[in-house]
Every structure is written in structure tokens, then in C-alpha cells.
Design a protein around this motif. Structure first.
Motif, PDB file in Angstrom:
ATOM      1  N   GLU A  93      45.789  33.934  33.766  1.00 25.92           N
ATOM      2  CA  GLU A  93      44.175  33.258  34.479  1.00 25.92           C
ATOM      3  C   GLU A  93      44.004  32.045  33.939  1.00 25.92           C
ATOM      4  OE1 GLU A  93      43.078  35.887  34.991  1.00 25.92           O
ATOM      5  OE2 GLU A  93      41.483  36.707  34.114  1.00 25.92           O
ATOM      6  N   ARG A  94      44.392  31.294  32.976  1.00 24.36           N
ATOM      7  CA  ARG A  94      43.657  29.831  32.923  1.00 24.36           C
ATOM      8  C   ARG A  94      44.684  29.165  33.714  1.00 24.36           C
ATOM      9  NH1 ARG A  94      40.164  27.871  29.881  1.00 24.36           N
ATOM     10  NH2 ARG A  94      40.849  25.471  29.469  1.00 24.36           N
ATOM     11  N   SER A  95      45.440  29.529  35.058  1.00 26.79           N
ATOM     12  CA  SER A  95      46.668  28.350  35.492  1.00 26.79           C
ATOM     13  C   SER A  95      45.739  28.897  37.151  1.00 26.79           C
ATOM     14  CB  SER A  95      48.044  29.281  35.562  1.00 26.79           C
ATOM     15  OG  SER A  95      49.582  29.193  34.549  1.00 26.79           O
ATOM     16  N   ALA A  96      45.630  29.673  36.770  1.00 31.35           N
ATOM     17  CA  ALA A  96      44.037  29.773  38.457  1.00 31.35           C
ATOM     18  C   ALA A  96      43.076  28.993  38.459  1.00 31.35           C
ATOM     19  CB  ALA A  96      43.396  31.396  38.220  1.00 31.35           C
ATOM     20  N   TRP A  97      42.276  28.836  37.184  1.00 35.82           N
ATOM     21  CA  TRP A  97      41.838  28.139  36.594  1.00 35.82           C
ATOM     22  C   TRP A  97      41.767  26.255  36.519  1.00 35.82           C
ATOM     23  CZ3 TRP A  97      39.777  24.230  33.120  1.00 35.82           C
ATOM     24  CH2 TRP A  97      38.487  24.316  32.763  1.00 35.82           C
ATOM     25  N   ASN A  98      42.565  26.407  35.995  1.00 35.11           N
ATOM     26  CA  ASN A  98      42.865  24.717  36.237  1.00 35.11           C
ATOM     27  C   ASN A  98      43.843  24.355  37.516  1.00 35.11           C
ATOM     28  OD1 ASN A  98      43.184  24.222  33.950  1.00 35.11           O
ATOM     29  ND2 ASN A  98      44.859  24.981  33.352  1.00 35.11           N
ATOM     30  N   ALA A  99      43.821  25.672  38.285  1.00 41.75           N
ATOM     31  CA  ALA A  99      44.067  25.008  39.746  1.00 41.75           C
ATOM     32  C   ALA A  99      43.051  24.904  40.718  1.00 41.75           C
ATOM     33  CB  ALA A  99      45.422  25.855  40.618  1.00 41.75           C
ATOM     34  N   GLY A 100      41.860  25.130  40.170  1.00 41.30           N
ATOM     35  CA  GLY A 100      41.248  25.332  40.818  1.00 41.30           C
ATOM     36  C   GLY A 100      40.274  26.343  41.656  1.00 41.30           C
ATOM     37  N   MET A 101      40.196  28.241  41.051  1.00 42.04           N
ATOM     38  CA  MET A 101      40.593  28.798  41.202  1.00 42.04           C
ATOM     39  C   MET A 101      39.217  28.813  40.889  1.00 42.04           C
ATOM     40  SD  MET A 101      41.705  29.490  43.723  1.00 42.04           S
ATOM     41  CE  MET A 101      41.264  31.581  43.902  1.00 42.04           C
ATOM     42  N   PRO A 102      38.167  29.322  40.609  1.00 39.14           N
ATOM     43  CA  PRO A 102      36.821  29.944  39.981  1.00 39.14           C
ATOM     44  C   PRO A 102      36.733  30.400  39.032  1.00 39.14           C
ATOM     45  CG  PRO A 102      35.874  30.412  42.438  1.00 39.14           C
ATOM     46  CD  PRO A 102      37.925  30.032  41.914  1.00 39.14           C
ATOM     47  N   VAL A 103      37.913  31.711  38.912  1.00 36.50           N
ATOM     48  CA  VAL A 103      38.316  32.716  38.208  1.00 36.50           C
ATOM     49  C   VAL A 103      39.359  33.239  38.295  1.00 36.50           C
ATOM     50  CG1 VAL A 103      35.722  33.395  36.820  1.00 36.50           C
ATOM     51  CG2 VAL A 103      37.174  34.538  38.817  1.00 36.50           C
ATOM     52  N   GLY A 104      39.935  33.457  36.791  1.00 38.74           N
ATOM     53  CA  GLY A 104      41.302  33.811  37.065  1.00 38.74           C
ATOM     54  C   GLY A 104      41.689  35.389  37.724  1.00 38.74           C
ATOM     55  N   PRO A 105      42.313  35.821  38.229  1.00 40.86           N
ATOM     56  CA  PRO A 105      43.004  37.235  38.937  1.00 40.86           C
ATOM     57  C   PRO A 105      42.334  38.672  38.274  1.00 40.86           C
ATOM     58  CG  PRO A 105      45.069  36.763  38.659  1.00 40.86           C
ATOM     59  CD  PRO A 105      43.824  35.573  38.442  1.00 40.86           C
ATOM     60  N   PHE A 106      42.480  38.519  37.300  1.00 52.04           N
ATOM     61  CA  PHE A 106      42.284  40.094  36.463  1.00 52.04           C
ATOM     62  C   PHE A 106      40.488  39.663  36.165  1.00 52.04           C
ATOM     63  CE2 PHE A 106      46.807  38.374  34.584  1.00 52.04           C
ATOM     64  CZ  PHE A 106      47.447  39.470  35.652  1.00 52.04           C
ATOM     65  N   ALA A 107      40.487  38.823  36.048  1.00 51.29           N
ATOM     66  CA  ALA A 107      38.652  38.875  35.993  1.00 51.29           C
ATOM     67  C   ALA A 107      38.111  38.904  37.047  1.00 51.29           C
ATOM     68  CB  ALA A 107      38.587  37.427  35.010  1.00 51.29           C
ATOM     69  N   VAL A 108      38.590  38.391  38.282  1.00 53.44           N
ATOM     70  CA  VAL A 108      37.946  38.584  39.427  1.00 53.44           C
ATOM     71  C   VAL A 108      38.329  39.973  39.721  1.00 53.44           C
ATOM     72  CG1 VAL A 108      39.496  38.068  41.225  1.00 53.44           C
ATOM     73  CG2 VAL A 108      37.100  37.351  41.410  1.00 53.44           C
ATOM     74  N   GLN A 109      39.165  41.185  39.688  1.00 50.08           N
ATOM     75  CA  GLN A 109      39.870  41.634  40.317  1.00 50.08           C
ATOM     76  C   GLN A 109      38.771  43.216  39.364  1.00 50.08           C
ATOM     77  OE1 GLN A 109      42.723  43.921  41.992  1.00 50.08           O
ATOM     78  NE2 GLN A 109      40.837  45.107  42.060  1.00 50.08           N
ATOM     79  N   ALA A 168      35.681  48.862  31.739  1.00 49.02           N
ATOM     80  CA  ALA A 168      37.229  48.376  31.238  1.00 49.02           C
ATOM     81  C   ALA A 168      38.583  48.323  31.944  1.00 49.02           C
ATOM     82  CB  ALA A 168      38.059  49.563  30.652  1.00 49.02           C
ATOM     83  N   GLY A 169      38.999  47.717  32.028  1.00 54.39           N
ATOM     84  CA  GLY A 169      40.243  47.113  33.653  1.00 54.39           C
ATOM     85  C   GLY A 169      41.016  46.455  32.634  1.00 54.39           C
ATOM     86  N   PHE A 170      41.907  45.248  33.364  1.00 53.29           N
ATOM     87  CA  PHE A 170      42.476  44.738  32.867  1.00 53.29           C
ATOM     88  C   PHE A 170      41.696  43.820  31.707  1.00 53.29           C
ATOM     89  CE2 PHE A 170      43.557  44.630  37.271  1.00 53.29           C
ATOM     90  CZ  PHE A 170      45.099  44.192  37.284  1.00 53.29           C
ATOM     91  N   TYR A 171      40.044  44.013  31.142  1.00 53.18           N
ATOM     92  CA  TYR A 171      39.706  43.523  30.267  1.00 53.18           C
ATOM     93  C   TYR A 171      39.317  44.235  30.015  1.00 53.18           C
ATOM     94  CZ  TYR A 171      39.656  38.125  31.449  1.00 53.18           C
ATOM     95  OH  TYR A 171      40.539  37.164  31.780  1.00 53.18           O
ATOM     96  N   ASP A 172      38.999  44.293  28.549  1.00 53.71           N
ATOM     97  CA  ASP A 172      38.221  45.060  27.184  1.00 53.71           C
ATOM     98  C   ASP A 172      36.749  43.723  26.941  1.00 53.71           C
ATOM     99  OD1 ASP A 172      39.974  47.266  26.281  1.00 53.71           O
ATOM    100  OD2 ASP A 172      40.997  46.136  25.208  1.00 53.71           O
TER     101      ASP A 172
END
Length: 715
Positions: A524-540, A595-599
Motif C-alpha cells: 500500500e505504501r509503495s503505491a502511494w509513494n509511487a504517486g497512486m492516490p491510494v493502494g490497491p487493497f484500499a481501492v479494491q 470488511a475486505g482487505f481491511y477491517d
């Protein structure tokens, strides 16, 4: 005198009206620089000169530098420095004149145009929404290099100037007046020059700029004032939180603005020049100019619109009052397009309208909408459970669930309700338009209109052209998108079209990394650091795992119906494994199951679900750089494949769509611009490395790369 007109009245006031020959706008070209040097010489030689008025013969006052020249710059550092210094020198000469100078702003004054205004002693603007002022260079990966940073900081003070400089906001007259960017507003263009001359006559000794006056103090405090020192300390981390360190321009602007208060005025101007010299050749500037200016200009100007007379829609309908349908109805009503919102029951339709009521209440509460405007907007939405309000609509948008049988039935039943010449659009994210078109009697008038959630904020529409869609329908759909204030990108039909295909690879690569043993937090952090708005799990979680599972089932059904194996999502093996399993565990996403990738906790916070560790197949010890590159390269490659297959029609639409619809890092200028900026050979080399380490989904061919205009692989 091809760049300007000169008029000297009997009072000794010289009016200089800029009028660039053969151009629709005044810009800082080589011809303009020569003209400015001539103007300064003429002013210096004019006897009994009492004042100067700067005006424009164009509909805008003055734009900035010529972006084509900036984009194509091949100068060395010394030559570039000398050119910029020469370009800005006339502004310093203007403010050193022994007479008052007034800028009469008849239209937009931005970039170098507003920097010229800052060199004047007074700025008078016309009361028109088109007469906006500001320094938007930061949005192009640049900085105001003609004195804008130094003068705006001196005019407003550091605290007030920084947001304007680092965000590049363009301001309408009243806001500009309240913030101090202009000094006076007049009602009509015809009032500008008389008002300017009146002020000069009343203030004959107002020729010295505040920052050139003895004892000048910066508004809000000088460099050593405690509040300014504190601001200078907290500003860098606050800026980094916004830019993530991916954009050089805001950081340089901050540095120059702060340090301009600690050095002499002339030295500060030179520091500004050095800062611009460093940015002009940068990858970020070239990407931003290509995307934010030329790319957006191409879309907004209708470059990719089929030829034909413009169309304005007057009666519309949306079928399906769920989240997407309700948002589309809002989009129509907010631009004064009447819309009938239909669902299976009046109660469901009214619930859809309630979405607009919430948005209206929020806008009203913030003072952005009057009670009358709010009532007028809501009156344009007619909830219904019957066909009667839909009859005779010149546009119908179907927005029911992503179920092919349901969509085909709805299309077949409602298509006859269209007015003669009306068009029918399906809001689908993946289903082939050519297949859906078989359900209507006239497939030439059927087209895909893919909106994005939330519709009220995602101002872009992916227009999908089916096998039998006519160019007349494409033209009308393009005009429709622009009528409701959305950016249209036109793509050809395929499974998943463009945006869903590419976005799916981002989500899948997040899950591939999870399977490879990478910590979900790192992903998640790598996606954010690369410039994506949010990480893949949060958006999924936001788009719903259950909807993703439904899409998988729908495409399997479609394969069986058509007797083909489409291969859609074939490389998304991690998605195919993990999403159904998560749904079976009751983790279908935030809205459905909380519930999903996150609680999702009761206090509104969330945390990554510890059970994700169960999906690890092998701990491959993936390097951090590989984590970021896999998330970004996977999307760039899929975009390139869409271009190669003819799904994407143009690079411009691929770049605009990838950033605005998908969230590809904006500082890159888009997925295809990212490939260009990386370098064709370097991109292929990196793809080969990733493919060798992680699989064929990272494979790229010479044929695909050669679809980028003007590029060939080195021998």
C-alpha cells in the motif's frame, strides 16, 4: 511594431496595447522580447512622459511563455539562463521608470502575463469570470521565472503568497481583489484604460514599488520574524505530504520564496532564474506540459471529435437509480439538463434523487449554492417507476447492475422510448458494447458511456464505440460529455475497454505481491509513494470485491454465450484466486460487509486484515524498487497493449484517461508518457528484467513499443 500598438495622449500617458501578430494570444516569444526592449527604449526617450498603461488587443490579457518552445528546448544551461534573464529584464525596467505604470487587465493574465502585471504599480481588472489571474506554472512542472515568486512574496507576504505559488490557483476578479492580487475592478472593458489614466493623473508620484522603497517590510513579517521562521520550518514537511517528493517545482518555489526574503531583490530574481533553468529540462516539466496543457487542450478543443454540427441535449433519462445512476442524474441536473430517473419502484427512484439532495445540501451549507439554485437543480430530476417521463428523450443512459441479461432486457424495452435521432448509452465498465447493441433495433445509435465513481467528482467519461456505432452517435456522445462538463475520451470496443483493463492490472499486481510474501503495508505504501492516490487493497475494498467477483462470473457467462474464450483478465491470476475466496469469507468490501482487505472499525478507522497472510504462496523477498515498479509498469504495459490492439485511438486519450480515470501518477504525465520519459530502450530493459523475475505479464514486444509515434528500438 507588429507585436504592439503605441498611443501617447496629450497628458503624456503612453498606452501600450499588446497584439501579437498572427496569434490568438499574447505570449512571451522572441518577437515579444524584442518588442519589449523597443518599448522600454521608446518610453525612456519620450519627453514629458507622465505614465504608462499596459493593455491587450486580444480577448485575454497575456499568457505566459510559449510552451512549445519550452517543451522543445535544447539549450545548454548558460544559454538558457541568459535567455530567461533577457526575457524578464523589461519587467524590472518597467518598475524602474520614473512614472506610474498600470496594468489594464481585460481577460486572463497568467504566468508571465501576470508577472508583467506584478511589475506595474497598479492592477485594474474587468468584472468578468474570464478575467482570471494567477501563476499556474507549478501545474506545468515549472516555476514563475519572470519575477513572480519574488514579487508576489513581497506584495502579499510569505504566508499569503505560498499557497498561490505552490498550488497555481487561478483567481476570478473578486477573489483576486480580496487577496490583494489586483487593486481595482471596473464593470466593462471600455472602462479599463480610462480608469488606469485617472489613477495615473491622481497619483503622479506613485512610481516606486513597495519593495524598492526605503524601509520596506514584508507583509506579515520579515525573514527573521518568529511567525515567518516557524512557517519556513513547517512548510517543507507539509509540502512533502502533498507532493510525496515526486514534483520538483513546488519544493524549488518554496525554497526561492523563503530565501528571497533573506537576500537583495536583484539576487532573488537571479535565484528564481536559476530555479527555472533547472526545471525546464526536467522529465516532470515535459510530462506536465504534455499532459496538463497540450493533452487537456486537445480534449477540450474537440480534436478527437468527429466533424459535424454541435448538438445540445434538452431531455434525458437515466435508468437505474443506484449509486452510478444517481450520480449521472446529478451530473445532468447540475448542468441544467432535465433528467427522468427511473427504477423498479418510485421509492427506489426517490432514493436515487436523495443522493442529489445530499450534494445540494452540502453545497448550500458551504455557501456555494443559493436556496433558489438548489431548488432549481433538484426540480430537474424527476424520479419515476414508469416509462412515460422517458418518452421522447434525446438521450437515455442505462445504468443498471453489471449483469448482461438484465442490461439486454432493459435496453430492448427502453430503446423505443428515444426521440427520433436520439442516442442510447450504456454505463458499463467491462461488457462489450457490440454485444449489448444487439438488443436494440438500431445499433448505430447505441454507444458505451462509462462513468466513474463517485460521478460527482470524477469528471471524465470513457466513450466506447461499438462495431456498428455511427460516427454521428460518437459526435453526439462527445458533445453530451462536454455539455455536462466532463472530459470525453473515445475508445474502441473490447472486453474491459481501456480503463477497466488497466485498472484491473493495478489491483491484480497488488495481490500478486501479496502472494509473493510482500507485507501488505509495504504494498500500500509503495503505491502511494509511487504517486497512486491510494493502494490497491484500499481501492479494491471501495469498489467492492463482490462486484469484482460478479464481473468474473459475467464474463464467463459471456464466453459461454458467444462460444469463445476471450482471455479477458487471463493474466490476473491473483485476482481470480483471492477475490472469490475473500467473498466466501464474508469480506466483500467496505460498503457491503464492512470488511475486505481491511477491517473497518466502529470509530471510523481501518486496519489491514491479519488474515491476508493466509494468501501468501511463497516469500520471494521482493526488493522495494521491484514492488513499486511492478505496480506502475504493469499498468503502463496494459495501456501500451490497448494502444497496440486499437482499443486506444490516441496516445493523448491514453494519458488523460490513465491519470484522471485510473489514478496513474500525475507527475508522469500518463501511462504512455511514462514510457516515453523513461526512454524506450530503458523501459524495455526493465520490462525484460521484471518478466524474467516475475512472469510473462511484464513482457513487451518491439511491435507494441513502436506504436508510440516517432520511437524505434535502438539497434
Amino acid at each position: 511594431m507588429t507585436e504592439y500598438h503605441w498611443n501617447l495622449d496629450t497628458d503624456g500617458i503612453a498606452t501600450i496595447t499588446f497584439d501579437a501578430s498572427g496569434k490568438s494570444a499574447n505570449t512571451m516569444t522572441a518577437a515579444w522580447v524584442a518588442a519589449m526592449e523597443e518599448i522600454i527604449a521608446r518610453l525612456g526617450a519620450t519627453k514629458d512622459l507622465s505614465g504608462v498603461v499596459l493593455a491587450s488587443a486580444k480577448s485575454t490579457f497575456f499568457a505566459g511563455g510559449d510552451l512549445q518552445d519550452i517543451l522543445g528546448n535544447v539549450m545548454g544551461a548558460d544559454d538558457l539562463f541568459a535567455m530567461i534573464e533577457r526575457n524578464k529584464a523589461p519587467f524590472r525596467a518597467l518598475e524602474k521608470l520614473p512614472v506610474p505604470v498600470v496594468a489594464a487587465i481585460n481577460g486572463a493574465a497568467f504566468g508571465g502575463g501576470y508577472e508583467m502585471c506584478l511589475a506595474a504599480n497598479r492592477r485594474i481588472i474587468v468584472a468578468s469570470p474570464k478575467a482570471v489571474v494567477g501563476l499556474p506554472e507549478v501545474t506545468l512542472g515549472l516555476l514563475p521565472g519572470a519575477g513572480g515568486i519574488v514579487r508576489l512574496t513581497a506584495l502579499l507576504g510569505l504566508k499569503a503568497a505560498l499557497p498561490l505559488l505552490t498550488e497555481g490557483t487561478m483567481l476570478p476578479p473578486q477573489t483576486a481583489l480580496s487577496l490583494g492580487l489586483v487593486d481595482e475592478i471596473v464593470e466593462g472593458v471600455e472602462d479599463l484604460i480610462p480608469a488606469a489614466k485617472d489613477w495615473i493623473r491622481a497619483n503622479p508620484k506613485a512610481a516606486t514599488q513597495p519593495w524598492d522603497s526605503r524601509g520596506f517590510r514584508y507583509p506579515g513579517g520579515d525573514a527573521d520574524a518568529p511567525k515567518i521562521r516557524q512557517l519556513a520550518m513547517v512548510a517543507p514537511p507539509m509540502l512533502f505530504a502533498k507532493t510525496r517528493g515526486l514534483m520538483k517545482a513546488p519544493e524549488r518555489i518554496l525554497d526561492i520564496a523563503v530565501n528571497s526574503m533573506r537576500m537583495g531583490f536583484e539576487s532573488a530574481l537571479r535565484a528564481e532564474t536559476r530555479g527555472l533553468c533547472a526545471l525546464i529540462p526536467s522529465v516532470e516539466a515535459k510530462a506536465a506540459i504534455s499532459f496538463s496543457f497540450f493533452g487537456m487542450q486537445d480534449i477540450r478543443s474537440g480534436r478527437f471529435r468527429p466533424e459535424g454540427a454541435p448538438v445540445t441535449f434538452t431531455k434525458s433519462a437515466v435508468i437505474g437509480a443506484g449509486m452510478m445512476g444517481a450520480g449521472i442524474a446529478w451530473a445532468h441536473a447540475s448542468r441544467k439538463l432535465p433528467v427522468a430517473l427511473k427504477d423498479v419502484s418510485l421509492e427506489a427512484a426517490e432514493k436515487g434523487k436523495a443522493y442529489s439532495e445530499k450534494l445540494v445540501a452540502k453545497a448550500s451549507g458551504r455557501g456555494h449554492m443559493s436556496a433558489e439554485q438548489a431548488a432549481g437543480l433538484l426540480a430537474l430530476i424527476e424520479p419515476t417507476a414508469t416509462d412515460s417521463p422517458l418518452r421522447g428523450a434525446d438521450l437515455i443512459v442505462e445504468a443498471v447492475f453489471e449483469d448482461i441479461d438484465l442490461k439486454r432486457r432493459v435496453i430492448q424495452e427502453s430503446f423505443p422510448l428515444l426521440a427520433d435521432g436520439g442516442i442510447y448509452g450504456s454505463n458499463t465498465s467491462t461488457l462489450p458494447i457490440s454485444v449489448l447493441a444487439e438488443s436494440c433495433p438500431d445499433p448505430t445509435r447505441f454507444i458505451g458511456l462509462h462513468f466513474f465513481s463517485p460521478v460527482d467528482r470524477m469528471k471524465i467519461v470513457e466513450i466506447i464505440v461499438g462495431a456498428k456505432t455511427s460516427q454521428d452517435t460518437v459526435r453526439k456522445a462527445y458533445d453530451y460529455a462536454r455539455q455536462i462538463g466532463y472530459l470525453p475520451i473515445v475508445v474502441n470496443d473490447s472486453r474491459g475497454f481501456f480503463t477497466s483493463r488497466v485498472f484491473g492490472t493495478f489491483l491484480d499486481e497488488g495481490m500478486q505481491l501479496l502472494q509473493d510474501g510482500v507485507d501488505p503495508v509495504v504494498i500500500e505504501r509503495s503505491a502511494w509513494n509511487a504517486g497512486m492516490p491510494v493502494g490497491p487493497f484500499a481501492v479494491q475494498d471501495e469498489i467492492s470485491l463482490s462486484l469484482s467477483k460478479m464481473a468474473m462470473v459475467t464474463h464467463k457467462t459471456l464466453d459461454g454465450m458467444l462460444g469463445v474464450v476471450s482471455g479477458f483478465g487471463r493474466q490476473n491470476t491473483a485476482t481470480n484466486r483471492i477475490v472469490p475466496a475473500m467473498c466466501d469469507l464474508g469480506r466483500g468490501g467496505r460498503a457491503r460487509d464492512k470488511a475486505g482487505f481491511y477491517d473497518y472499525l466502529e470509530d471510523g478507522t481501518k486496519r489491514l486484515w491479519p488474515g491476508l497472510a493466509d494468501f501468501v504462496i511463497e516469500n520471494r523477498h521482493v526488493p522495494d524498487q521491484d514492488v513499486s515498479d511492478r505496480l506502475i509498469y504493469r499498468q503502463a504495459l496494459e495501456t501500451l497493449r490497448c494502444l497496440d490492439e486499437g482499443v486506444l485511438r490516441t496516445e493523448v486519450e491514453g494519458n488523460i484517461g490513465s491519470v484522471i480515470a485510473i489514478g496513474f501518477p500525475r507527475h508522469t504525465g500518463g501511462a504512455l508518457q511514462f514510457i516515453r520519459s523513461t526512454g524506450i530502450d530503458a523501459f524495455k530493459t526493465r520490462c525484460d528484467q521484471l518478466s524474467s523475475a516475475y512472469g510473462e505479464r511484464f513482457k513487451v514486444t518491439a511491435q507494441q513499443l513502436e506504436k508510440l509515434d516517432g520511437y524505434r528500438l535502438a539497434a
